[in-house]
Enzyme design. Sequence first.
Site, short mmCIF file in Angstrom:
data_model
loop_
_atom_site.label_atom_id
_atom_site.label_comp_id
_atom_site.label_asym_id
_atom_site.label_seq_id
_atom_site.Cartn_x
_atom_site.Cartn_y
_atom_site.Cartn_z
N GLY A 53 35.62 -59.69 -40.45
CA GLY A 53 34.67 -60.09 -41.57
C GLY A 53 33.39 -60.60 -41.72
O GLY A 53 33.12 -60.75 -40.42
N ALA A 54 32.78 -61.06 -42.52
CA ALA A 54 31.71 -61.81 -42.75
C ALA A 54 31.69 -63.13 -43.53
O ALA A 54 32.66 -63.34 -44.34
CB ALA A 54 30.61 -60.73 -43.15
N VAL A 55 30.67 -63.85 -43.25
CA VAL A 55 30.53 -65.13 -44.23
C VAL A 55 28.98 -64.75 -44.62
O VAL A 55 28.06 -64.74 -44.03
CB VAL A 55 30.65 -66.35 -43.36
N LYS A 112 33.90 -66.20 -47.35
CA LYS A 112 34.54 -65.48 -46.29
C LYS A 112 34.99 -64.31 -46.74
O LYS A 112 35.76 -64.08 -47.68
CB LYS A 112 35.58 -66.24 -45.32
N ASP A 125 44.16 -76.60 -33.36
CA ASP A 125 42.73 -76.30 -32.74
C ASP A 125 41.42 -77.21 -32.76
O ASP A 125 40.48 -76.67 -33.38
CB ASP A 125 42.65 -74.66 -33.16
#
Length: 331
Positions: A37-39, A54, A151
Amino acid sequence: MKSLAKVAMRRDHRALNERRLEEAYELVRVIGHGAMGAVYEARDRATGEAVAIKWMHARPRAERDPELLRFAQEARIVGALSSPHLPRVVELSRDPARDVMYLVMELLRGEDLRSLLARVGALRADVAVQIAAQACVGLARAHAAGVVHRDIKPENLFLARPGDGSVVVKVLDFGVAKIRRSADHTGASGGVTAPARSMTASGQIVGTPLFLAPEMLDGEKGADVRSDVYSMGVTLYAMLAGKAPRAEVRSLAQLLYLVVNEPAPPVSRAAPWVPEPLAAVVARAMSPVKEERYRGAQELLDALLPFLPEGAALTEETLGASGDVAIRGES
């Protein structure tokens, strides 16, 4: 704000908030994009607040998609926790016109720790400890709620500049976090309730190998809060030395072998200017034996505080010039 802890746990996507994205928010610019996807930077049309969105591409059979589950989990975890060192979630919703999921969060301005280290190299010990201590505050809040990040690395520590002259460290990306189940699965006492099923396959390695605790090679069952302590120790090492231990190793197989079979070299070998008591804290945090590490982010924070007699507050002035925060000519 509606309870994202309840909203995001529902596997039927029809239970999510459903708002047409462009009716609720004015998209300003693309901040980043990838396969999922994209931000975007955006503005809330109702309040005028600048936010980050997001946007996840439409995906078939989305209710069983592991990536979508991780996307929703990040909203669920961060939305259920409250700390100035975690990003603030505004809402999790779905655009019914495009059938895409989107997550609205506070817009962070600044840079991540990886970018800072790439630009200036090794940091002064006091600055490195200030950054680590702030990150530990946010991580300790997650640990207290039963969440293991899994993480921790420089890319996931963001040096936010809210505009008042301060710099606030934010712990990002809980998409692969592990939630420890409570006895009754209700998430009592401020905990975050575990999902009905694991989002990682048995034996799957999660996290970034260079910052990976040895027990993480056994998959998700080997991880607990001490795994995050190890990764935070490696991150502190990278700040003090300019790079993580074993950063020169190019073979993944060799790297994993070293993580499992050999302790990391002491930070004093790569950064002899580090005070011995601080080097000892790093060594304990990075112990290959889980039982020898600090028992969580709060205990690691307690060990770091004696090195911060003036506190962990960071300012834009402190980080404004490379020469003010970096070690020069001491390699």
